[in-house]
Design an enzyme around this catalytic site. Structure first.
Site, PDB file in Angstrom:
ATOM      1  N   GLY B  15       0.820  -1.211   0.000  1.00 30.98           N
ATOM      2  CA  GLY B  15       0.000   0.000   0.000  1.00 30.98           C
ATOM      3  C   GLY B  15       0.848   1.252   0.000  1.00 30.98           C
ATOM      4  N   GLY B  17      -0.354   4.374   0.327  1.00 29.32           N
ATOM      5  CA  GLY B  17      -1.145   5.483   0.864  1.00 29.32           C
ATOM      6  C   GLY B  17      -0.273   6.302   1.801  1.00 29.32           C
ATOM      7  N   PHE B  18      -0.918   7.070   2.664  1.00 29.86           N
ATOM      8  CA  PHE B  18      -0.155   7.939   3.565  1.00 29.86           C
ATOM      9  C   PHE B  18       0.778   7.148   4.482  1.00 29.86           C
ATOM     10  CE2 PHE B  18      -3.775  10.723   2.544  1.00 29.86           C
ATOM     11  CZ  PHE B  18      -3.067  11.835   2.135  1.00 29.86           C
ATOM     12  N   GLY B  19       0.285   6.006   5.001  1.00 30.15           N
ATOM     13  CA  GLY B  19       1.089   5.202   5.922  1.00 30.15           C
ATOM     14  C   GLY B  19       2.292   4.568   5.233  1.00 30.15           C
ATOM     15  N   VAL B  83      -2.389  -8.159  -4.365  1.00 34.91           N
ATOM     16  CA  VAL B  83      -2.159  -9.214  -3.390  1.00 34.91           C
ATOM     17  C   VAL B  83      -3.273 -10.247  -3.494  1.00 34.91           C
ATOM     18  CG1 VAL B  83      -2.013  -9.773  -0.939  1.00 34.91           C
ATOM     19  CG2 VAL B  83      -0.979  -7.670  -1.798  1.00 34.91           C
ATOM     20  N   GLU B 174     -17.949  17.846   3.402  1.00 34.64           N
ATOM     21  CA  GLU B 174     -17.197  18.481   2.315  1.00 34.64           C
ATOM     22  C   GLU B 174     -17.874  18.245   0.963  1.00 34.64           C
ATOM     23  OE1 GLU B 174     -13.249  16.915   3.219  1.00 34.64           O
ATOM     24  OE2 GLU B 174     -12.775  18.789   4.232  1.00 34.64           O
ATOM     25  N   ASP B 303      -5.528   2.759   8.299  1.00 34.50           N
ATOM     26  CA  ASP B 303      -6.953   2.466   8.471  1.00 34.50           C
ATOM     27  C   ASP B 303      -7.254   0.983   8.648  1.00 34.50           C
ATOM     28  OD1 ASP B 303      -7.200   5.126   8.070  1.00 34.50           O
ATOM     29  OD2 ASP B 303      -8.460   5.021   6.279  1.00 34.50           O
ATOM     30  N   ALA B 319      -5.412  10.476   7.897  1.00 31.85           N
ATOM     31  CA  ALA B 319      -4.098  10.494   7.266  1.00 31.85           C
ATOM     32  C   ALA B 319      -2.958  10.767   8.260  1.00 31.85           C
ATOM     33  CB  ALA B 319      -4.081  11.515   6.120  1.00 31.85           C
TER      34      ALA B 319
END
Lengths: 443, 443
Positions: B15, B17-19, B83, B174, B303, B319
């Protein structure tokens, strides 16, 4: 809507390309009501479509909402719709969701990719006529580089890193040059396989030289500039077969994952519904004043038209010609309106302001009459003219900045592979079929 | 690859993403080889995804090629892959096209939309987790306005001009605010029906107030700001049913063409393949130092994780938490490497720097501990922070300019309806299914 308007003649314009837009703009304040029909919601700046296909620009940067262009024109209604049939006798038009009556009709439906009868090739070698085509080419090219990373068979890996462009006209030249820059300057530094194996880009031209409408000297210059970018240019190489993963031409066969067809254009197939005799490329042979034979209230302009103009020269299928035709029809129609009857023939004359093709960073060729430019000055001229003609301040600004960004960083911003169900379709459904009209849209 | 490297421990990160990105960045110059796997070729800046769905930004502006981020890291290999299965016992991992062995594994697979068991709603009310979701919402909304133009039945016309957002968390707030601005400030001036009939935007929240993680005062402020934009906010309105064209809640039923689900998130379903006990939302209950129970060489972050941190507080699925976890794991792993064995537990502590939600032009709420902001200052803070965290200079520049453009012109540049075969699929295939993992890609 005020009541006065209902008595005004109704003009229906089919197609919001260069021709349709030019006509509508020129008709500002004319005593008519206009309905502008397009199957897309946006005007597309086709000359830069190849940069979307090669991840240099984002699709939103060269497409502009039609409604926004005309939001201050209360005399103009925009309809996103698909033409289904014409009834020229009764001055009626069938769209998929409504019927329109008109007093004047302007047909500006443009062209579609032509495979010269080999429609089966379309599944493997998409043309480049709309945003979907461009995004699919981008997707296929970037996915090929990803696949090459994990492919263990060297031959298949080689084929993932090979792209073939068919057709040596301006679009083919621009695509091949842009592919080469993307592959060699951007992707090679990010993909391990592409850094080991040299990506190949081939440009195939059936005739003896690329850019046949330019001077011989500029053809040679363009070829030299392309070779400088690493493009293999093959002239006298008519394609004989294309299938999933290979292109055959002359007596060679090349395995290539990415193949793009830039070799032919024909008129929108909707022209066939007009019950008017067409030429071999399906185009409408209009009168010198751009009226459709037998129907003085119907005009046709742009790529859907076949015409030798007032000077006896064949009008080429390019944006400036479509725009000039649009403006000409507006003038003729205004006079028809003033006189209350068709004006005596006022022949269209095409003013050729020159043509150009960009090849890459600081590389281009341009021809204005006998005046020729190549390399950096041609490229700078090309940039300037394309920015000038882009519709909308937003798009001008963003395209300019993306070019500036690419020039400074040697990077490309729009390298996005988007998950899409389209990829799961069989190959023959992946691309727009060649006989699909650009108007066939809606849902 | 040089030979020294082959002896270095192999870290696989799932992944980008942010992590995952934060971890990889923090591992720069660590004595390991890293393989970063993502099913997409780009890192997505999810906090701005709603602006792609509402035509404010182009997808390429918030997505950045992963390979480009790490092009100068010779210790890091990027794999675009899916995966398929884990074998934690033998430290192996099956991707669709290759198998990986690892010494350390970092699972940063994120979450997917959750319909709380009502997966049939997914076909009618897409979530907002990836670029495809966003483009489809944009497509549906813009098409609804086009359809309203030609629809003759007043009730159906009304439903085309109605959008419902389910879920009153930051994403829902939003989205609803952005829909309202798009509808009332941009589309109403271009569509005749929308100018006659007021477009409706509803925000449904099951609980007693929107933004429940914010202070009560800010909830009220956000609701007031939304109402100022014309959004109908309904609290205590749990949705009971969604089908093609309508949403039922409490004892009401609203006909709406555009429905977006922003009410729930669950862990990536790939977590279920780990043979580790999960919590109710399918998340991995990690050890305080973010190791997966029973596997000291396997970490999970972001997450996909369920954790009460060193201060006993539940770590939220945002995030900044993912990024902090990524950096924490990098520190722990570096110490493991130095010691040649798992370091004694070093518990993760989440530092809450505050949270914010934007509502529209000059409208937002922000909370940093007891410190609260709303309206223009909160909005300015929001802009600044989001630009700061956007990956890549290209995207920062272009997002900033698109915001400036929208602020000055009240227009939105990305209003593109793209022809796509996806539209011809039956509704239940149009959207990503909720149980599809974000990693399942490639084709």
């Amino acid at each position: 809507m005020n009541k006065k308007k209902e008595k005004r003649p109704h003009v229906v314009v089919l197609g919001a390309g260069f021709g349709g837009l030019a006509f509508c703009r020129q008709m500002k304040n004319a005593p008519v009501d206009i309905t502008l029909v397009d199957r897309q919601n946006h005007h597309l700046f086709q000359p830069l479509l190849y940069q979307v296909a090669t991840a240099g620009l984002s699709s939103t940067e060269i497409a502009y909402p039609i409604r926004n262009i005309f939001k201050h024109r209360s005399d103009l209604r925009v309809v996103m719709g698909t033409v289904v049939d014409f009834d020229l006798t009764n001055r009626r038009l069938k769209l998929r969701r409504e019927e329109l009556r008109y007093d004047y009709l302007v047909i500006a439906l443009g062209g579609v990719t032509s495979y010269f009868g080999n429609d089966a090739w379309a599944a493997h070698a998409p043309g480049l006529k709309n945003v979907t085509d461009a995004l699919r080419i981008r997707h296929r090219l970037l996915m090929a580089y990803e696949r090459a990373e994990t492919e263990t068979d060297p031959e298949r890996r080689r084929s993932y890193l090979t792209a073939v462009v068919v057709g040596g006209g301006p679009t083919g030249v621009e695509l091949a040059g842009s592919f080469a820059e993307l592959a060699r300057r951007v992707l090679r530094s990010e993909y391990r396989q592409a850094s080991k194996i040299d990506p190949r880009i081939l440009l195939l031209e059936a005739g003896p030289r690329i850019l046949p409408t330019f001077s011989e000297r500029l053809s040679q210059s363009a070829e030299k500039q392309l070779r400088g970018l690493g493009v293999e240019v093959r002239t006298n190489a008519p394609v004989t077969h294309i299938d999933d993963g290979s292109v055959s031409f002359s007596d060679a066969k090349i395995a290539a994952e990415t193949v793009v067809w830039a070799a032919g254009v024909q008129a929108s197939p909707l022209a066939q519904k007009l019950v008017v005799e067409l030429d071999r490329a399906g185009r409408i042979p209009v009168e010198p004043d751009l009226r459709v034979p037998g129907h003085p209230e119907v005009f046709a302009i742009g790529d859907i038209v076949q015409l030798n103009d007032a000077n006896g020269k064949r009008v080429p299928g390019v944006a400036p010609a479509a725009m000039q035709m649009g403006r000409h029809v507006a003038k003729v129609m205004r006079e028809d309106l003033r006189n209350g009857k068709p004006t005596p023939e006022k022949a269209f004359a095409y003013l050729d302001k020159g043509s150009m093709a960009t090849i890459g960073r600081s590389r281009a060729v341009a021809q204005v009459g006998k005046f020729e430019l190549s390399g950096f000055p041609a490229w700078l001229t090309w940039l300037f003219i394309h920015l000038m003609f882009l519709v909308g301040f937003h798009n001008k600004l963003f395209v300019f900045l993306d070019w500036l960004y690419a020039y400074v960083t040697f990077n490309r911003g729009a390298r996005l592979i988007i998950r899409s169900d389209v990829d799961n379709l069989p190959p023959d459904r992946r691309y727009t079929k060649p006989n699909q009209s650009p108007l066939i849209r809606h849902d």
